[in-house]
Design an enzyme around this catalytic site. Structure first.
Site, PDB file in Angstrom:
ATOM      1  N   GLU A 140       0.856  -1.189   0.000  1.00 31.74           N
ATOM      2  CA  GLU A 140       0.000   0.000   0.000  1.00 31.74           C
ATOM      3  C   GLU A 140       0.891   1.237   0.000  1.00 31.74           C
ATOM      4  OE1 GLU A 140      -2.645  -0.315   3.329  1.00 31.74           O
ATOM      5  OE2 GLU A 140      -3.433  -2.244   2.655  1.00 31.74           O
ATOM      6  N   GLY A 193       5.148  -0.578   2.240  1.00 32.99           N
ATOM      7  CA  GLY A 193       5.867  -1.303   1.196  1.00 32.99           C
ATOM      8  C   GLY A 193       6.716  -2.367   1.860  1.00 32.99           C
ATOM      9  N   ARG A 201      11.114 -15.194  -4.037  1.00 33.16           N
ATOM     10  CA  ARG A 201      12.492 -14.692  -4.119  1.00 33.16           C
ATOM     11  C   ARG A 201      13.327 -15.545  -5.059  1.00 33.16           C
ATOM     12  NH1 ARG A 201      12.352 -12.930   2.240  1.00 33.16           N
ATOM     13  NH2 ARG A 201      11.208 -11.020   1.714  1.00 33.16           N
ATOM     14  N   PHE A 247      40.531  -6.783 -26.829  1.00 26.05           N
ATOM     15  CA  PHE A 247      41.088  -5.858 -25.840  1.00 26.05           C
ATOM     16  C   PHE A 247      40.932  -6.419 -24.428  1.00 26.05           C
ATOM     17  CE2 PHE A 247      40.174  -3.252 -29.522  1.00 26.05           C
ATOM     18  CZ  PHE A 247      41.349  -2.522 -29.632  1.00 26.05           C
ATOM     19  N   GLN A 248      42.015  -6.373 -23.680  1.00 27.41           N
ATOM     20  CA  GLN A 248      41.978  -6.954 -22.339  1.00 27.41           C
ATOM     21  C   GLN A 248      40.934  -6.312 -21.432  1.00 27.41           C
ATOM     22  OE1 GLN A 248      45.720  -7.070 -20.332  1.00 27.41           O
ATOM     23  NE2 GLN A 248      46.139  -9.124 -21.064  1.00 27.41           N
ATOM     24  N   GLY A 271      28.916   0.308 -25.941  1.00 28.80           N
ATOM     25  CA  GLY A 271      29.148   1.739 -26.179  1.00 28.80           C
ATOM     26  C   GLY A 271      27.892   2.435 -26.671  1.00 28.80           C
ATOM     27  N   GLY A 272      28.058   3.341 -27.635  1.00 30.17           N
ATOM     28  CA  GLY A 272      26.947   4.150 -28.127  1.00 30.17           C
ATOM     29  C   GLY A 272      25.716   3.340 -28.500  1.00 30.17           C
ATOM     30  N   GLU A 327       9.775  -8.250  -4.261  1.00 32.82           N
ATOM     31  CA  GLU A 327       9.869  -9.424  -3.377  1.00 32.82           C
ATOM     32  C   GLU A 327      10.776  -9.128  -2.188  1.00 32.82           C
ATOM     33  OE1 GLU A 327       7.207 -11.894  -5.297  1.00 32.82           O
ATOM     34  OE2 GLU A 327       8.200 -12.215  -3.390  1.00 32.82           O
ATOM     35  N   ARG A 357      19.188 -11.752  10.171  1.00 32.09           N
ATOM     36  CA  ARG A 357      18.301 -12.296  11.193  1.00 32.09           C
ATOM     37  C   ARG A 357      18.413 -13.820  11.253  1.00 32.09           C
ATOM     38  NH1 ARG A 357      12.906  -9.554  10.403  1.00 32.09           N
ATOM     39  NH2 ARG A 357      12.638 -11.126   8.802  1.00 32.09           N
TER      40      ARG A 357
END
Lengths: 384, 377
Positions: free
Chosen positions: B125, B129, B240, B275-276, B336-337, B360, B372
């Site tokens: 609600e 939450g 979950r 590329f590394q 990238g882009g 959840e 806990r």
């Protein structure tokens, strides 16, 4: 910052008001509709922001990277996409013309760009050449008599493309890798046409498109500087681009923090304001410390840049650090807001989407890493 | 993929085939316009995914959570929104199956199992939450039933679902004052409020439910009066694990997209993956995703064995969803882009991943649950 001049402080106040009145109320709408707040852009011209680094004789404010970054931060807090379009116009187009063009070219283009009558963009990236910018293939072939050039090719991911009257464009004029030349192109003269707009995750109120050149005839008075000698000024302008775009990330990070502080003191769960919970406190404390660090790092770099002390390595370091931190901060800001943060009722989800671009545009994080490492190793006599 | 049994292999192949030919083409536009397509939900239902764990008598397939987890991973590789719709609907089905009367099971389960209808779960609600027990929606006793008053927020499948499991307060006792009601779409006094405009999960509608003197008869109470919170809690562990499964599917798809791109895109005259910097990103992502996947598998397996999985389910949800956020963010980066554009699905996965860290039980709540469990001795 303690070292801001009175003029810089005034700019901050001016931008703060402008962002509240002209950007904030419309940011969500333009983001949702993927539309450009052209109204705000024109008003930036009216209040004198569009020529922040240009000389006064063309209508500019003749200020430095510090002032430009202050503008980015303040506008970026409320609407990062409008700020990105501002950056493309002011730093990528106007500042480049200011620093590299002839007096005649400046007289012709700057006043109208600075008043906001014309909108500018810059063309570097191409479909096949993004990170590998020096490899660009858009060709400019000179005629035999050297009076005109013929342009062929295309430029991708161009901020402001579809709205641009003027495009500052890098081209290839020879086979050697570094033989690049720059042209100031005009929509009016049909030097380019637009490809289809590019739809994006964020920065949605900042138009992104393609510029296409098909046998475009361009007279030599559009050439900037000497043919084949653009590589230096292309690299040089990237420094201020990287510094100022980091200002947008600082604005986003600060706005996320402000929103989270407000929410944590208002929202109640388990009978108390969520600010009482240590997990929220941890996120807030880390966020605030990171914003403080971003701020000092960025403005110190601006100050050094304006004083001519530091160069490309520092600009790359700022650009690597700030956008990355701002993404983390924006993700945490959504998390603090929970379900509300995920919804478009609060601006933090937009800030995340917008900021991701800053890790990509103006050189990706990965390219920043390469530049930093390469320069540092070079200082230690190792060429990589 | 090596240790899958025949049923799992077959269903995964079918989901893959269906996704490629019937779902992928709509995703980008539906994401933009926040559109849900019932025909896609039903198409997936026809493969059997909406009846997993439900008794054959009601049209289901009696498989466990381990199987369901694998199928959800596969669906999430295409669409988190549809995976979430199925997972939430399935959660309500399980609760009805476990706590319902035979009349309730016969009334509500078959149409959900067949995919004709969707179910939704209404707990949150406006001011409740993470703090679920604070819920205020009231159920007041009246002749032959109860009158519901109040509203429910962020309800997944709100508006498209026909059967809602609504938690409401029947007394002031904290957790024991909450009762679960089965409410059907169209019931007088039950209307829909605002539809949320969201960062991600945009093809899965999230909406507010409003109850104004909405009459619910006694035979629509699930379990006993005051059992609501207990019922809701039984669903949590499973919920979950399913959210974690979706996260694993999302991460694996992101990695395969990034891998494909970096193998084909050239910069500086080499494929990007040479590329590394990118190789390290890839190696870290793949390793962390495998670890998440194994944690989810273990949690699902223990759940199917009937063990208490509260601790491991929370750990699995936390790990898998944090990982999917990081992986999808890094994959956008690797492209990238174009990663930032809608031409590739990665920016959508990144937006969808954020939702998984919130639902959840936010990941902050998971940390509380984990601590806990560890400290209760």
């Amino acid at each position: 910052m303690w070292f801001f001049t009175d003029e810089e402080k005034q700019i901050r106040e001016l931008c703060k008001d402008f962002a509240q009145n002209e950007l904030k109320p419309y940011a969500a709408k333009h983001d949702n509709e993927e539309s450009f707040n052209i109204n705000a852009f024109k008003k930036m011209g009216e209040i004198g922001l569009l020529g922040i680094t240009a000389e006064p004789e063309y209508g500019g404010a003749s200020m430095g990277a510090t002032a430009a970054t202050i503008v980015m931060e303040e506008l970026g807090k409320e609407c990062a996409s409008s700020t990105l379009s501002y950056l493309a116009h002011t730093i990528l187009c106007v500042n480049n013309i200011q620093n590299n063009a002839s007096k005649e070219q400046k007289e012709k283009y700057l006043p109208k760009l600075i008043s906001g009558e014309w909108i500018g963009c810059m063309g570097m990236s191409e479909p096949e050449f993004g990170s590998d910018a020096v490899g660009i293939q858009t060709k400019a072939d000179p005629d035999k008599d050297g009076e005109n050039y013929t342009l062929n090719g295309s430029k991708m991911w161009i901020t402001n493309a579809q709205y641009a009257d003027i495009a500052y464009v890098y081209t290839r004029t020879g086979k050697e890798k570094k033989n690049l030349s720059t042209f100031i192109l005009e929509k009016e003269k049909k030097h380019f046409r637009f490809g289809s707009p590019i739809h994006k995750m964020g920065m949605r109120a900042s138009p992104t498109g393609e510029l296409i050149f098909e046998n475009a005839k361009v007279s030599k008075d559009h050439l900037v500087g000497n043919q084949g000698e653009s590589i230096y000024h292309m690299m040089k302008n990237l420094e201020i681009e990287r510094i100022t775009i980091s200002g947008i990330s600082l604005g986003i990070a600060q706005a996320c923090l402000d929103n989270c502080l407000k929410y944590s003191t208002e929202r109640k769960q388990f009978g108390k304001e969520i600010g009482h919970f240590q997990m929220i406190q941890k996120m807030l404390a880390e966020m605030a410390s990171e914003v403080a660090m971003m701020r000092s790092f960025l403005y110190t770099t601006c100050r050094n840049y304006d004083a001519g002390i530091k160069g490309p390595t520092e600009a790359a370091m700022v650009k690597l650090t700030l956008p990355k931190m701002a993404t983390k901060i924006a993700l945490d800001a959504i998390q603090i807001h929970g379900g509300y943060g995920y919804s478009r009722e609060f601006p933090v989800e937009r800030m995340l989407r917008d900021n991701k671009l800053n890790e990509i545009g103006a050189g990706t994080n990965e390219i920043m890493i390469l530049i930093i490492a390469k320069n540092l190793l070079k200082e230690n006599n190792l060429k990589v | 993929m090596n240790n899958l049994n025949e049923i799992q292999k077959e269903l995964i192949a079918q989901i893959k085939k269906y996704s490629v030919s019937n779902i992928e083409k709509y995703l980008e536009e539906d994401d933009e316009t926040q559109t849900f397509r019932m025909e896609i939900f039903q198409g997936l239902s026809q493969l059997g995914v909406t009846g997993i764990g439900i008794n054959e008598k009601y049209g289901g397939i009696e498989l466990g959570l381990y199987d369901f987890s694998i199928f959800l991973q596969e669906i999430a590789k295409t669409s988190v929104s549809y995976a979430v719709t199925i997972s939430v609907s399935n959660m309500v089905q399980s609760m009805i199956q476990q706590f319902g009367t035979s009349e309730q099971k016969e009334n509500y389960l078959p149409s959900l199992t067949s995919g004709e209808e969707i179910a939704a779960f209404a707990l949150s609600e406006t001011s409740s939450g993470s703090d679920a027990i604070a819920l205020k929606t009231k159920a007041t006793k009246t002749d032959g039933g109860y009158l519901l008053n109040g509203s429910k927020m962020w309800i997944t499948s709100g508006g498209i679902a026909k059967t809602y499991l609504v938690m409401a307060r029947t007394s002031n006792e904290k957790s024991k004052g909450i009762t679960a009601f089965i409410v059907r779409d169209g019931t007088e006094g039950f209307t829909y409020g605002k539809k949320e405009n969201k960062l991600g999960w945009r093809s899965s509608p999230t909406r507010e439910l409003i109850f104004e003197n909405c009459f619910i008869s006694d035979n629509q109470i699930l379990g006993n009066i005051g059992d609501g919170f207990k019922i809701a809690m039984t669903a949590l562990d499973k919920g979950r694990i399913t959210i974690g499964s979706i996260a694993v599917g999302l991460a694996n798809r992101s990695i395969s997209e990034a891998l494909e791109y970096t193998k084909s895109r050239k910069q500086f005259e080499k494929e990007l993956i040479e590329f590394q910097g990118l190789q390290f990103m890839l190696a870290e992502m793949a390793t962390e995703t495998k670890a998440s996947e194994l944690l989810i598998k273990e949690a699902a397996q223990l759940y199917d064995q009937g063990q208490n999985v509260t601790l491991i389910a929370s750990m699995a949800k936390l790990k898998a969803t944090e990982n999917s956020m990081k992986v999808s963010t890094d994959c956008v980066q690797m492209l990238g882009g174009v990663g930032f554009t809608k031409e590739f699905p990665l920016e959508r996965y990144m937006r969808d991943a954020k939702g998984l860290q919130i639902v959840e039980g936010t990941n902050q709540i998971q940390k509380i649950v984990i601590s806990r469990e560890l400290t209760k001795g």
